[in-house]
Scaffold this motif. Structure first.
Motif, PDB file in Angstrom:
ATOM      1  N   LYS A 211       6.871 -29.570  -2.136  1.00 50.05           N
ATOM      2  CA  LYS A 211       6.084 -28.580  -1.403  1.00 50.05           C
ATOM      3  C   LYS A 211       6.954 -27.472  -0.823  1.00 50.05           C
ATOM      4  N   VAL A 212       8.255 -27.634  -0.907  1.00 51.51           N
ATOM      5  CA  VAL A 212       9.177 -26.633  -0.371  1.00 51.51           C
ATOM      6  C   VAL A 212       9.377 -25.524  -1.399  1.00 51.51           C
ATOM      7  N   LYS A 213       9.118 -24.287  -0.972  1.00 51.37           N
ATOM      8  CA  LYS A 213       9.265 -23.127  -1.851  1.00 51.37           C
ATOM      9  C   LYS A 213      10.340 -22.193  -1.288  1.00 51.37           C
ATOM     10  N   PHE A 214      11.287 -21.838  -2.126  1.00 54.20           N
ATOM     11  CA  PHE A 214      12.322 -20.887  -1.743  1.00 54.20           C
ATOM     12  C   PHE A 214      11.838 -19.479  -2.090  1.00 54.20           C
ATOM     13  N   VAL A 215      11.804 -18.603  -1.099  1.00 49.42           N
ATOM     14  CA  VAL A 215      11.329 -17.230  -1.303  1.00 49.42           C
ATOM     15  C   VAL A 215      12.425 -16.256  -0.863  1.00 49.42           C
ATOM     16  N   TYR A 216      12.676 -15.258  -1.715  1.00 51.04           N
ATOM     17  CA  TYR A 216      13.716 -14.266  -1.416  1.00 51.04           C
ATOM     18  C   TYR A 216      13.093 -12.874  -1.427  1.00 51.04           C
ATOM     19  N   SER A 217      13.431 -12.082  -0.438  1.00 52.89           N
ATOM     20  CA  SER A 217      12.815 -10.758  -0.287  1.00 52.89           C
ATOM     21  C   SER A 217      13.152  -9.817  -1.442  1.00 52.89           C
ATOM     22  N   ASP A 218      14.268 -10.079  -2.160  1.00 52.65           N
ATOM     23  CA  ASP A 218      14.652  -9.210  -3.271  1.00 52.65           C
ATOM     24  C   ASP A 218      14.244  -9.792  -4.627  1.00 52.65           C
ATOM     25  N   ASP A 219      13.394 -10.807  -4.612  1.00 55.90           N
ATOM     26  CA  ASP A 219      12.939 -11.453  -5.846  1.00 55.90           C
ATOM     27  C   ASP A 219      11.423 -11.282  -5.961  1.00 55.90           C
ATOM     28  N   LEU A 220      10.996 -10.434  -6.880  1.00 58.59           N
ATOM     29  CA  LEU A 220       9.569 -10.137  -7.012  1.00 58.59           C
ATOM     30  C   LEU A 220       8.745 -11.367  -7.367  1.00 58.59           C
ATOM     31  N   ILE A 221       9.330 -12.282  -8.137  1.00 57.97           N
ATOM     32  CA  ILE A 221       8.593 -13.479  -8.550  1.00 57.97           C
ATOM     33  C   ILE A 221       8.284 -14.368  -7.350  1.00 57.97           C
ATOM     34  N   THR A 222       9.308 -14.627  -6.528  1.00 59.20           N
ATOM     35  CA  THR A 222       9.069 -15.497  -5.368  1.00 59.20           C
ATOM     36  C   THR A 222       8.290 -14.774  -4.273  1.00 59.20           C
ATOM     37  N   LYS A 223       8.423 -13.449  -4.188  1.00 60.07           N
ATOM     38  CA  LYS A 223       7.647 -12.693  -3.200  1.00 60.07           C
ATOM     39  C   LYS A 223       6.152 -12.835  -3.447  1.00 60.07           C
ATOM     40  N   LYS A 224       5.789 -13.046  -4.691  1.00 59.21           N
ATOM     41  CA  LYS A 224       4.375 -13.206  -5.042  1.00 59.21           C
ATOM     42  C   LYS A 224       3.790 -14.467  -4.405  1.00 59.21           C
ATOM     43  N   ILE A 225       4.641 -15.454  -4.128  1.00 58.32           N
ATOM     44  CA  ILE A 225       4.181 -16.669  -3.437  1.00 58.32           C
ATOM     45  C   ILE A 225       3.590 -16.284  -2.091  1.00 58.32           C
ATOM     46  N   MET A 226       4.281 -15.396  -1.380  1.00 57.06           N
ATOM     47  CA  MET A 226       3.808 -14.928  -0.078  1.00 57.06           C
ATOM     48  C   MET A 226       2.507 -14.142  -0.220  1.00 57.06           C
ATOM     49  N   GLU A 227       2.463 -13.250  -1.194  1.00 56.37           N
ATOM     50  CA  GLU A 227       1.287 -12.402  -1.373  1.00 56.37           C
ATOM     51  C   GLU A 227       0.060 -13.203  -1.785  1.00 56.37           C
ATOM     52  N   ASP A 228       0.276 -14.261  -2.555  1.00 55.35           N
ATOM     53  CA  ASP A 228      -0.842 -15.114  -2.966  1.00 55.35           C
ATOM     54  C   ASP A 228      -1.348 -15.983  -1.818  1.00 55.35           C
ATOM     55  N   LEU A 229      -0.466 -16.241  -0.851  1.00 53.12           N
ATOM     56  CA  LEU A 229      -0.793 -17.168   0.222  1.00 53.12           C
ATOM     57  C   LEU A 229      -1.314 -16.482   1.485  1.00 53.12           C
ATOM     58  N   PHE A 230      -0.852 -15.244   1.721  1.00 51.22           N
ATOM     59  CA  PHE A 230      -1.154 -14.589   2.993  1.00 51.22           C
ATOM     60  C   PHE A 230      -1.708 -13.178   2.812  1.00 51.22           C
ATOM     61  N   ASP A 231      -2.391 -12.710   3.855  1.00 50.71           N
ATOM     62  CA  ASP A 231      -2.717 -11.296   3.998  1.00 50.71           C
ATOM     63  C   ASP A 231      -1.485 -10.651   4.609  1.00 50.71           C
TER      64      ASP A 231
END
Length: 336
Positions: A211-231
């Motif tokens: 359940k742990v997701k690594f997200v990096y501000s300079d990585d468009l792929i992982t940034k999408k995790i945030m956009e899919d999850l939050f407003d």
């Protein structure tokens, strides 16, 4: 009806039961832990027992042992009685706080900033974490039982790493808050965190660390995790969002004091709304510590093979105060 077995990368096979089979196991566990005083019977609702069963891959013996240990812990630790004034000093830097927004699934969000650690007391840190967990559960909508952790690594360095705190955190969250974590977002973790994560993973159940997701501000792929999850309009700028207001301890203290007032009635509501009819419990009905200590449904043989199917879908991701979470489940109005 037959039980279907699904292949799982973690333990080979993961049980999928019919609703009737699930209910039978829930009822069996309830019989094994009763009688209980009113205050603990809330933790034996269908939803609560179901979480313990899912955490133990629907193994009745292991789930019963886990539930008994949690009931004993709650009886002694009294997490629902912790109040803001007792832990306010731990919260001053904003190292953990409940956000004023939820994710797109309605899940409570806990923001964590390990670099803002302001206490050397492990006992104090864990007590504040437990308070935050209880408060997050208090604020879950009726159809949701999990939460999300947003962990900000800004300013994080080696001095903030504590294996001891991480181990104790994992113990409390996995053993006493099973199935409460939906997802944990680790935002911009530094390179040196990777070997620490390797050390920490053995403390966590397979379902948990997945359940742990690594997200990096300079990585468009992982940034999408945030956009899919939050407003993103609601999210703090530290996580790539548009909210620049920052953490205000005074405003947060007001929110927590108001929540503290709701806790006693919340417990009463939980007992009243419990979907499972409980036997009449009088003041003479008391929890037998010896019965909680007894492993009436867990043999030594089962303990030996515990690691093969012991999948705790709890809430944790490591660091001084790191943890994790994902998906929604049954909307039973259950408190814990």
């Amino acid at each position: 009806m037959s039980t279907d077995l699904k292949k799982s990368p973690s333990n080979g096979y993961e049980k999928t039961l019919t609703s009737e089979e699930q209910q039978q196991k829930i009822n069996e566990i309830r019989r094994l832990v009763e009688p209980l005083p009113d205050k603990l019977s809330i933790y034996c609702s269908d939803a609560s027992i179901s979480r313990h069963l899912r955490a133990r891959n629907w193994n009745v013996k292991k789930a019963t042992k886990m539930l008994k240990e949690t009931l004993k812990w709650r009886l002694e630790y009294k997490p629902e009685e912790i109040r803001w004034e007792e832990v306010a000093h731990e919260a001053e830097t904003g190292k953990i706080y409940r956000s004023n927004y939820v994710d797109k699934y309605g899940r409570t969000v806990l923001v964590m900033r390990p670099s803002c650690q302001n206490s050397k007391s492990i006992k104090g840190q864990i007590r504040y974490l437990v308070y935050c967990m209880e408060n997050a559960i208090l604020n879950l909508p009726p159809n949701q039982e999990q939460m999300v952790w947003l962990i900000d690594f800004h300013g994080f360095n080696l001095s903030h790493i504590s294996v001891k705190v991480t181990r104790e955190t994992a113990h409390v969250l996995q053993d006493h808050y099973p199935e409460r974590l939906g997802m944990a977002i680790l935002y911009n973790p530094p390179k040196f965190f990777e070997p620490f994560w390797t050390v920490v993973k053995p403390f966590l159940e397979p379902k948990t660390y997945r359940k742990v997701k690594f997200v990096y501000s300079d990585d468009l792929i992982t940034k999408k995790i945030m956009e899919d999850l939050f407003d993103m309009e609601q999210i703090e700028s530290a996580f790539g969002g548009n909210d620049n207001s920052g953490f205000d301890i005074n405003k947060y203290a007001e929110r927590m004091r108001e929540d503290d007032k709701r806790m006693p009635s919340f417990w009463t509501r939980g007992n009243t709304l419990s979907e499972d009819p409980q036997p009449a419990l009088t003041s003479a009905t008391c929890l037998n510590p010896a019965n909680l200590d007894s492993d009436s449904n867990a043999s030594d043989k089962e303990k030996a093979v515990n690691s093969s199917s012991n999948e705790v879908d709890s809430e944790v991701s490591p660091d001084d105060n790191l943890l994790v979470n994902n998906g929604s489940k049954d909307g039973t109005g259950d408190v814990h």
